[in-house]
Design a protein around this motif. Structure first.
Motif, short mmCIF file in Angstrom:
data_model
loop_
_atom_site.label_atom_id
_atom_site.label_comp_id
_atom_site.label_asym_id
_atom_site.label_seq_id
_atom_site.Cartn_x
_atom_site.Cartn_y
_atom_site.Cartn_z
N HIS A 331 0.82 -1.21 0.00
CA HIS A 331 0.00 0.00 0.00
C HIS A 331 0.86 1.27 0.00
CE1 HIS A 331 -3.76 -2.22 0.73
NE2 HIS A 331 -2.98 -3.04 1.41
N ASP A 332 2.17 1.10 -0.24
CA ASP A 332 3.09 2.24 -0.31
C ASP A 332 2.99 3.14 0.93
OD1 ASP A 332 3.96 1.32 -2.70
OD2 ASP A 332 2.90 2.79 -3.92
N ASP A 333 3.02 2.52 2.10
CA ASP A 333 2.95 3.33 3.29
C ASP A 333 4.00 2.97 4.34
OD1 ASP A 333 1.69 0.96 3.88
OD2 ASP A 333 -0.27 1.84 4.27
N PHE A 334 3.77 1.91 5.15
CA PHE A 334 4.73 1.66 6.22
C PHE A 334 4.73 0.22 6.68
CE2 PHE A 334 0.78 2.31 8.38
CZ PHE A 334 0.86 1.66 9.61
N ILE A 335 5.84 -0.16 7.33
CA ILE A 335 6.00 -1.46 7.97
C ILE A 335 6.53 -1.22 9.38
CG2 ILE A 335 7.41 -3.58 8.01
CD1 ILE A 335 7.37 -3.58 5.00
N VAL A 336 6.00 -1.94 10.35
CA VAL A 336 6.52 -1.92 11.72
C VAL A 336 7.27 -3.22 11.94
CG1 VAL A 336 5.95 -1.81 14.17
CG2 VAL A 336 4.62 -0.46 12.51
N HIS A 337 8.48 -3.14 12.47
CA HIS A 337 9.30 -4.35 12.64
C HIS A 337 10.20 -4.21 13.85
CE1 HIS A 337 12.66 -2.15 10.61
NE2 HIS A 337 11.66 -1.59 9.96
N GLY A 338 10.73 -5.35 14.29
CA GLY A 338 11.60 -5.37 15.46
C GLY A 338 10.85 -5.85 16.69
N PRO A 339 11.60 -6.30 17.72
CA PRO A 339 10.97 -6.82 18.94
C PRO A 339 10.34 -5.71 19.77
CG PRO A 339 13.35 -6.75 19.19
CD PRO A 339 13.07 -6.39 17.76
N GLU A 340 9.39 -6.08 20.60
CA GLU A 340 8.72 -5.12 21.47
C GLU A 340 9.73 -4.35 22.31
OE1 GLU A 340 5.16 -5.12 24.85
OE2 GLU A 340 5.41 -6.83 23.51
N GLY A 341 9.54 -3.05 22.37
CA GLY A 341 10.47 -2.19 23.11
C GLY A 341 11.58 -1.64 22.23
N TYR A 342 11.82 -2.29 21.10
CA TYR A 342 12.88 -1.85 20.19
C TYR A 342 12.35 -1.78 18.75
CZ TYR A 342 15.82 -3.09 24.16
OH TYR A 342 16.37 -3.17 25.40
N GLN A 343 11.08 -1.47 18.64
CA GLN A 343 10.48 -1.47 17.31
C GLN A 343 10.95 -0.27 16.49
OE1 GLN A 343 6.24 -1.76 18.25
NE2 GLN A 343 6.27 -3.89 17.58
N ARG A 344 10.89 -0.47 15.17
CA ARG A 344 11.20 0.59 14.21
C ARG A 344 10.07 0.64 13.20
NH1 ARG A 344 16.44 -2.05 12.39
NH2 ARG A 344 15.59 -3.75 13.65
N ILE A 345 9.87 1.80 12.64
CA ILE A 345 8.88 1.97 11.59
C ILE A 345 9.59 2.44 10.33
CG2 ILE A 345 8.30 4.33 12.36
CD1 ILE A 345 5.42 3.78 11.38
N THR A 346 9.35 1.76 9.24
CA THR A 346 9.91 2.14 7.95
C THR A 346 8.77 2.63 7.08
OG1 THR A 346 11.68 0.51 8.15
CG2 THR A 346 11.25 1.38 5.96
N ILE A 347 8.91 3.86 6.58
CA ILE A 347 7.85 4.54 5.86
C ILE A 347 8.34 4.90 4.47
CG2 ILE A 347 6.24 6.49 5.95
CD1 ILE A 347 7.01 6.74 8.96
N ARG A 348 7.49 4.77 3.47
CA ARG A 348 7.90 5.17 2.13
C ARG A 348 6.77 5.90 1.40
NH1 ARG A 348 8.40 0.17 -2.18
NH2 ARG A 348 6.21 -0.04 -2.73
N ALA A 349 7.16 6.70 0.39
CA ALA A 349 6.20 7.43 -0.44
C ALA A 349 6.89 7.79 -1.74
CB ALA A 349 5.70 8.67 0.28
N LYS A 350 6.10 8.21 -2.73
CA LYS A 350 6.65 8.52 -4.05
C LYS A 350 7.25 9.92 -4.13
CE LYS A 350 6.97 6.60 -7.33
NZ LYS A 350 8.12 5.76 -7.81
N SER A 351 7.06 10.74 -3.10
CA SER A 351 7.66 12.07 -3.09
C SER A 351 8.13 12.41 -1.68
CB SER A 351 6.65 13.13 -3.56
OG SER A 351 5.62 13.31 -2.59
N LYS A 352 9.06 13.35 -1.56
CA LYS A 352 9.54 13.77 -0.25
C LYS A 352 8.41 14.42 0.54
CE LYS A 352 14.42 14.47 -1.38
NZ LYS A 352 15.54 15.44 -1.45
#
Length: 364
Positions: A331-352
């Motif tokens: 859906h060209d938006d985001f993924i949440v990953h990593g263990p609880e307490g140390y999670q990261r969010i990776t976000i993407r889009a077609k423009s800045k």
């Protein structure tokens, strides 16, 4: 098509792709309480090591084996299994071979490899006592083996070196480089080598801030640096290793404009979500493509597309629910990953501009 996967921790990254490809999945795991055991078609709990996965691969007559292992210690056992299954049974194992693992799993071996291949790396020396140090401060002190920043220290004085040697009797000493940290994934199979998009991991600090605690971005955009230099150097490193699978390489671009290669890993790495978000190529999915005969530079170039992406450490994510599949940028938006307490969010889009909007929305 029937594939054996080894290790369940990363399996949710590939489950939806396995189903999309109509692959029968068998998974071996040594921990009966591990995550993702409900996802494959068949799960077999085995002792630690590669003897039982090897037996399963033979008895189940799988078409290929795909190890999903993101830590260093088992990699040599996997490489030995690869030699045996491919040499004696004709079952492909999508992983690096013994020599590539030997060169990359020990940082001292890696430095020797860089020297032999004439690959630019920071000045270094291996010392067995503090008095042997000849490099100017600051220096980075490392052990030959270890990952994730383990046993690494930035020494600013002789006292720091002496303190480090209270716990170790040898150290790889590397000249500290002030500048930008860069990571790149390289895919290789049957002699075909494909560097993906380089990722910016932040600036070096004398405090030794771990990359997991920094905001990372893609595509690489550093004034004065042509990303092709990173990709061409990464290609040269992978060609010298002459093996299969994923290579994750760390680079430095110094303040005075010099490119250095720091280290190489022959396993899935922590920046893979940002790489996927940036260029639309999922390295773990490409391992599966290698296993089923669908990997090629041409296929990757057809799928490749450039997005603006960022990865932000958030601890615990409490925002809106991610779309399904959870580990997909469908859906060209985001993924949440990593263990609880140390999670990261990776976000993407077609423009800045759109990326900035999503960051504000998702990280409030």
């Amino acid at each position: 098509m029937k594939l054996l996967f080894i290790g369940s921790r990363l399996y949710d990254d590939v489950d939806y792709y396995v189903r999309e490809k109509n692959i029968k999945s068998i998974l071996t795991e040594s921990n009966e309480n591990a995550i993702n055991l409900d996802l494959p078609d068949e799960v077999i709990i085995v002792p630690r090591g590669m003897e039982e996965p090897k037996r399963v691969a033979i008895e189940k007559e799988v078409d290929a084996v795909v190890p999903l292992i993101g830590i260093d210690p088992p990699l040599m056992d996997v490489a030995i299994m690869k030699e045996e299954l491919e040499g004696e049974y004709g079952i492909p194992v999508i992983a690096s071979d013994v020599e590539a693992v030997r060169l990359t799993s020990n940082k001292i071996n890696t430095k020797d490899f860089f020297q032999r291949e004439e690959i630019n790396t920071p000045d270094y020396q291996v010392i067995e006592s503090p008095e042997q140090l000849e490099l100017d401060f600051p220096v980075v002190l490392k052990q030959g083996e270890g990952q994730g920043g383990k046993d690494i220290r930035i020494a600013k004085s002789q006292d720091d070196v002496e303190e480090y040697f209270e716990n170790f009797n040898q150290a790889l000493c590397e000249k500290f480089v002030e500048g930008s940290e860069i990571s790149i994934e390289v895919l290789a199979y049957n002699g075909e080598i494909v560097p993906l998009e380089p990722i910016y991991k932040g600036e070096t600090t004398l405090e030794g801030t771990h990359p997991l605690n920094k905001i990372k971005t893609g595509p690489l955009d550093i004034e004065g640096l042509d990303k092709k230099i990173i990709q061409e150097t990464a290609y040269k490193v992978a060609k010298g290793l002459n093996s299969d699978g994923i290579f994750e390489m760390d680079f430095m671009y110094s303040k005075d404009g010099e490119v250095f290669v720091i280290e190489v890993n022959t396993r899935p790495n922590g920046t893979r979500y940002l790489t996927t978000g940036t260029c639309n190529i999922n390295s773990l999915h490409e391992l599966i493509n290698m296993a089923i005969g669908q990997f090629s530079r041409e296929n990757i170039e057809e799928k490749m597309d450039i997005y603006y992406a960022t990865e932000i450490p958030i601890g615990n994510y409490n925002g809106e629910k991610p779309h399904v599949p959870l580990k997909s940028f469908e859906h060209d938006d985001f993924i949440v990953h990593g263990p609880e307490g140390y999670q990261r969010i990776t976000i993407r889009a077609k423009s800045k501009e759109k990326l900035d909007e999503l960051v504000k929305k998702l990280t409030v």
